[in-house]
Scaffold this motif. Structure first.
Motif, PDB file in Angstrom:
ATOM      1  N   ASP A 196       0.811  -1.218   0.000  1.00 30.33           N
ATOM      2  CA  ASP A 196       0.000   0.000   0.000  1.00 30.33           C
ATOM      3  C   ASP A 196       0.844   1.267   0.000  1.00 30.33           C
ATOM      4  N   TYR A 197       1.900   1.272   0.813  1.00 27.49           N
ATOM      5  CA  TYR A 197       2.760   2.464   0.952  1.00 27.49           C
ATOM      6  C   TYR A 197       4.215   2.006   0.879  1.00 27.49           C
ATOM      7  N   TYR A 198       4.901   2.444  -0.172  1.00 25.02           N
ATOM      8  CA  TYR A 198       6.289   2.028  -0.370  1.00 25.02           C
ATOM      9  C   TYR A 198       7.176   3.265  -0.357  1.00 25.02           C
ATOM     10  N   LEU A 199       8.281   3.196   0.409  1.00 21.72           N
ATOM     11  CA  LEU A 199       9.144   4.363   0.610  1.00 21.72           C
ATOM     12  C   LEU A 199      10.570   4.094   0.161  1.00 21.72           C
ATOM     13  N   LEU A 200      11.183   5.125  -0.417  1.00 23.85           N
ATOM     14  CA  LEU A 200      12.632   5.154  -0.560  1.00 23.85           C
ATOM     15  C   LEU A 200      13.149   5.508   0.830  1.00 23.85           C
ATOM     16  N   HIS A 201      13.948   4.637   1.409  1.00 24.49           N
ATOM     17  CA  HIS A 201      14.248   4.707   2.842  1.00 24.49           C
ATOM     18  C   HIS A 201      15.401   5.661   3.147  1.00 24.49           C
ATOM     19  N   SER A 202      15.160   6.567   4.096  1.00 22.58           N
ATOM     20  CA  SER A 202      16.192   7.423   4.688  1.00 22.58           C
ATOM     21  C   SER A 202      16.928   8.252   3.650  1.00 22.58           C
ATOM     22  N   ILE A 203      16.201   9.160   3.044  1.00 17.99           N
ATOM     23  CA  ILE A 203      16.766  10.087   2.065  1.00 17.99           C
ATOM     24  C   ILE A 203      17.375  11.286   2.789  1.00 17.99           C
ATOM     25  N   GLY A 204      18.561  11.721   2.366  1.00 17.38           N
ATOM     26  CA  GLY A 204      19.079  12.993   2.855  1.00 17.38           C
ATOM     27  C   GLY A 204      20.458  12.971   3.451  1.00 17.38           C
ATOM     28  N   GLY A 205      20.863  11.845   4.002  1.00 18.75           N
ATOM     29  CA  GLY A 205      22.148  11.821   4.697  1.00 18.75           C
ATOM     30  C   GLY A 205      23.360  11.828   3.799  1.00 18.75           C
ATOM     31  N   GLY A 206      23.241  11.248   2.608  1.00 20.15           N
ATOM     32  CA  GLY A 206      24.415  11.087   1.755  1.00 20.15           C
ATOM     33  C   GLY A 206      24.502  12.027   0.579  1.00 20.15           C
ATOM     34  N   GLY A 251      18.094  14.310   7.439  1.00 20.79           N
ATOM     35  CA  GLY A 251      19.364  14.900   7.028  1.00 20.79           C
ATOM     36  C   GLY A 251      19.292  16.257   6.378  1.00 20.79           C
ATOM     37  N   ASP A 252      20.108  16.429   5.370  1.00 21.52           N
ATOM     38  CA  ASP A 252      20.345  17.730   4.745  1.00 21.52           C
ATOM     39  C   ASP A 252      19.079  18.245   4.051  1.00 21.52           C
ATOM     40  N   VAL A 253      18.649  19.441   4.417  1.00 21.38           N
ATOM     41  CA  VAL A 253      17.419  20.005   3.845  1.00 21.38           C
ATOM     42  C   VAL A 253      17.556  20.257   2.342  1.00 21.38           C
ATOM     43  N   LYS A 254      18.765  20.419   1.864  1.00 22.74           N
ATOM     44  CA  LYS A 254      18.948  20.600   0.418  1.00 22.74           C
ATOM     45  C   LYS A 254      18.454  19.368  -0.340  1.00 22.74           C
ATOM     46  N   ILE A 255      18.621  18.208   0.268  1.00 19.48           N
ATOM     47  CA  ILE A 255      18.186  16.968  -0.382  1.00 19.48           C
ATOM     48  C   ILE A 255      16.663  16.851  -0.336  1.00 19.48           C
ATOM     49  N   PHE A 256      16.075  17.303   0.757  1.00 20.61           N
ATOM     50  CA  PHE A 256      14.610  17.341   0.839  1.00 20.61           C
ATOM     51  C   PHE A 256      14.046  18.207  -0.281  1.00 20.61           C
ATOM     52  N   ASP A 257      14.615  19.384  -0.440  1.00 17.52           N
ATOM     53  CA  ASP A 257      14.150  20.291  -1.499  1.00 17.52           C
ATOM     54  C   ASP A 257      14.403  19.686  -2.886  1.00 17.52           C
ATOM     55  N   TYR A 258      15.532  19.011  -3.047  1.00 17.00           N
ATOM     56  CA  TYR A 258      15.841  18.376  -4.330  1.00 17.00           C
ATOM     57  C   TYR A 258      14.803  17.305  -4.659  1.00 17.00           C
ATOM     58  N   MET A 259      14.454  16.484  -3.681  1.00 21.43           N
ATOM     59  CA  MET A 259      13.468  15.427  -3.916  1.00 21.43           C
ATOM     60  C   MET A 259      12.109  16.017  -4.279  1.00 21.43           C
ATOM     61  N   LEU A 260      11.743  17.111  -3.626  1.00 19.72           N
ATOM     62  CA  LEU A 260      10.458  17.729  -3.958  1.00 19.72           C
ATOM     63  C   LEU A 260      10.494  18.399  -5.327  1.00 19.72           C
ATOM     64  N   SER A 261      11.692  18.782  -5.779  1.00 24.27           N
ATOM     65  CA  SER A 261      11.796  19.360  -7.122  1.00 24.27           C
ATOM     66  C   SER A 261      11.505  18.319  -8.204  1.00 24.27           C
ATOM     67  N   LEU A 262      11.547  17.036  -7.809  1.00 19.82           N
ATOM     68  CA  LEU A 262      11.257  15.944  -8.741  1.00 19.82           C
ATOM     69  C   LEU A 262       9.787  15.529  -8.712  1.00 19.82           C
ATOM     70  N   PRO A 277      20.862   8.289  11.137  1.00 18.77           N
ATOM     71  CA  PRO A 277      20.020   9.237  10.396  1.00 18.77           C
ATOM     72  C   PRO A 277      19.977  10.618  11.030  1.00 18.77           C
ATOM     73  N   GLN A 278      20.314  10.705  12.330  1.00 21.58           N
ATOM     74  CA  GLN A 278      20.349  12.001  13.005  1.00 21.58           C
ATOM     75  C   GLN A 278      21.681  12.716  12.799  1.00 21.58           C
ATOM     76  N   LYS A 279      22.642  12.006  12.182  1.00 21.24           N
ATOM     77  CA  LYS A 279      23.965  12.565  11.905  1.00 21.24           C
ATOM     78  C   LYS A 279      24.677  13.033  13.183  1.00 21.24           C
ATOM     79  N   ILE A 280      24.531  12.264  14.228  1.00 19.76           N
ATOM     80  CA  ILE A 280      25.223  12.540  15.484  1.00 19.76           C
ATOM     81  C   ILE A 280      26.687  12.139  15.340  1.00 19.76           C
ATOM     82  N   ARG A 281      27.571  12.951  15.867  1.00 20.99           N
ATOM     83  CA  ARG A 281      28.989  12.567  15.902  1.00 20.99           C
ATOM     84  C   ARG A 281      29.169  11.594  17.056  1.00 20.99           C
TER      85      ARG A 281
END
Length: 459
Positions: free
Chosen positions: A164-174, A210-221, A441-445
């Motif tokens: 029913d709901y399929y996700l690309l898992h954990s977008i943004g960190g890389g 992760g990185d908000v630039k990647i969030f915005d990039y994914m929404l641009s698609l 996924p929280q990018k903790i050091r």
């Protein structure tokens, strides 16, 4: 279907007469281990005296329960899932209106999908929506063949013909390069789009960290791929403090949940919430903060405040909760049966509390266990949970060494630490190899934060 025990949920609720059933007492709030392992719906009592709140997914007209069951923190012993207990929790959840179940191939030592499939297989397919993910993090699963194998295996594990709901898992960190490697260059996203056209996937989206630039990039698609939903971390602290937390602890630049939610809402993309309790921390608040909430609503749990806050946003399709114990399921069902949205006064109170919480120098670990296992045996989430608990109780940060209570607070921290964790699991075993960094996924050091604990242990 001649067996009288195999009644569907509609008949079950009709037989009970949900409108007139009294609330169950506090005596029911006990660990699942103590409950008879019945799997007959007619033996399951309703948790609340009113119906679950539902949201409509405008893409498919799915009527989704506002409470979603996250299948990541399942009851287990020695890292083996207790299947009978999972079955019983799922039976109770479905009987009380929960119909969204979220899992992933990598959850719980790669066994969550199988456990979820077993638990759901006894129920009518129309009574639940199942969500899982393409968790293609390893080199072999990033190939076209490896990613497709993971996708097909999910159907087998979940015992369904349609996801029913399929996700690309954990977008943004890389960054964009990782997105291209995992989903674009190998053609797997185009493959998933075709699977959606065929009806094998009903809703396609992604989970973001992760990185908000990647969030915005994914929404641009979005115009090209049409995301049916997006899963984000959202709670009353991360609403305006997520980016502050990430920067303070050395993580990747992130966006507050307010930005993420509003952008998705503007684009008419439904939101699925993860970490509504911020890894459980909003259900275990410092005593002074907890008193403020209890004074306002004495009968309400701390967790219910967080779930009510999430549910108050109309574009939220469902809020996921990893419910290991029956008491958690009961509390969450009551909170959303039906939802009582937060008032302006309550929102203002939670905003002030969020500001206070961010004054506590805790480590933003959500106990997701993605960093595990550590090659040197360190129980990373366990170390961070203990550290955060002692911050909440004001044992640390430690005062200046000249202060009279310095030694007593160090001793209290150390004594409790070695009771809470095995010697071989402690921060002292960290060798700063850095393997955990890419997994978080929280990018903790992580090594840096383990060093904070080492410093106290060596005081």
């Amino acid at each position: 279907m001649g067996n009288k025990n195999n009644i569907n949920r509609r008949d079950f609720l009709k037989r009970l007469g949900m409108g007139g059933v009294a609330l169950m007492g506090a005596s029911v709030l006990k660990p699942i281990e103590t409950i008879a392992k019945t799997t007959l719906e007619e033996d399951i009592k309703p948790i609340a005296n009113k119906m679950m709140t539902y949201r409509i997914n405008h893409n498919t007209n799915d009527r989704v329960s506002l409470l979603g069951f996250g299948m990541m923190r399942l009851p287990s012993e020695n890292k083996v899932i207790k299947q009978e207990e999972v079955n019983h929790l799922v039976d109770i959840a479905i009987a009380n209106g929960v119909n969204y179940f979220d899992t992933a191939p990598v959850y719980h030592g790669r066994t969550s999908e199988q456990a979820t499939g077993i638990a759901l297989s006894k129920h009518s397919r129309k009574d639940f929506y199942v969500a899982t993910k393409l968790s293609n993090f390893s080199p072999e699963s990033k190939t076209t063949e490896g990613a497709k194998k993971m996708y097909y295996d999910s159907f087998k594990n979940l015992r369904v013909d349609v996801i029913d709901y399929y996700l690309l898992h954990s977008i943004g960190g890389g960054g964009e390069n990782e997105i291209k490697e995992r989903f674009l260059d190998n053609g797997i996203l185009d493959f998933l789009i075709e699977e959606r056209k065929k009806g094998k996937i009903r809703n396609l989206g992604f989970s973001y960290h992760g990185d908000v630039k990647i969030f915005d990039y994914m929404l641009s698609l979005h115009n090209k791929y049409h995301w049916d939903f997006v899963q984000i971390q959202m709670n009353y602290v991360d609403w305006r403090h997520a980016s502050i937390t990430k920067n303070e602890w050395g993580g990747t630049p992130d966006a507050d949940a307010e930005y993420l939610y509003n952008k998705l809402t503007q684009m008419n993309i439904p939101v699925v919430i993860m970490e509504p309790l911020r890894g459980g921390r909003l259900a275990n608040l410092p005593e002074d903060i907890a008193k403020e909430l209890k004074a306002e609503r004495p009968q309400s749990s701390l967790a219910s405040w967080a779930f009510r806050w999430c549910g108050s946003y109309p574009n939220v399709l469902t809020a996921l909760s990893g419910m290991t114990y029956l008491r958690d399921l009961e509390d969450n069902v009551r909170t959303y049966s039906p939802l009582e949205s937060c008032t302006n006064k309550e929102n203002a109170l939670l905003e002030r509390i969020a500001d206070k919480i961010e004054g506590y120098p805790t480590i933003p670990c959500t106990q997701c266990n993605y960093c595990m296992p550590c090659p040197f045996g360190v129980n990373i989430p366990g170390n961070f949970a203990y550290y955060n608990d002692k911050i909440d109780k004001r044992i640390i940060p430690l005062p200046d060494k000249s202060e009279k209570d310095y030694n007593s607070r160090v001793t209290e921290f150390q004594n409790g630490f070695y009771k809470a964790l095995k010697q071989e699991e402690t921060a002292m075993k960290c060798r700063d190899c850095g393997i955990c960094l890419a997994k978080c996924p929280q990018k903790i050091r992580i090594p840096n934060q383990l060093n904070r604990i080492k410093e106290i242990l060596n005081s």
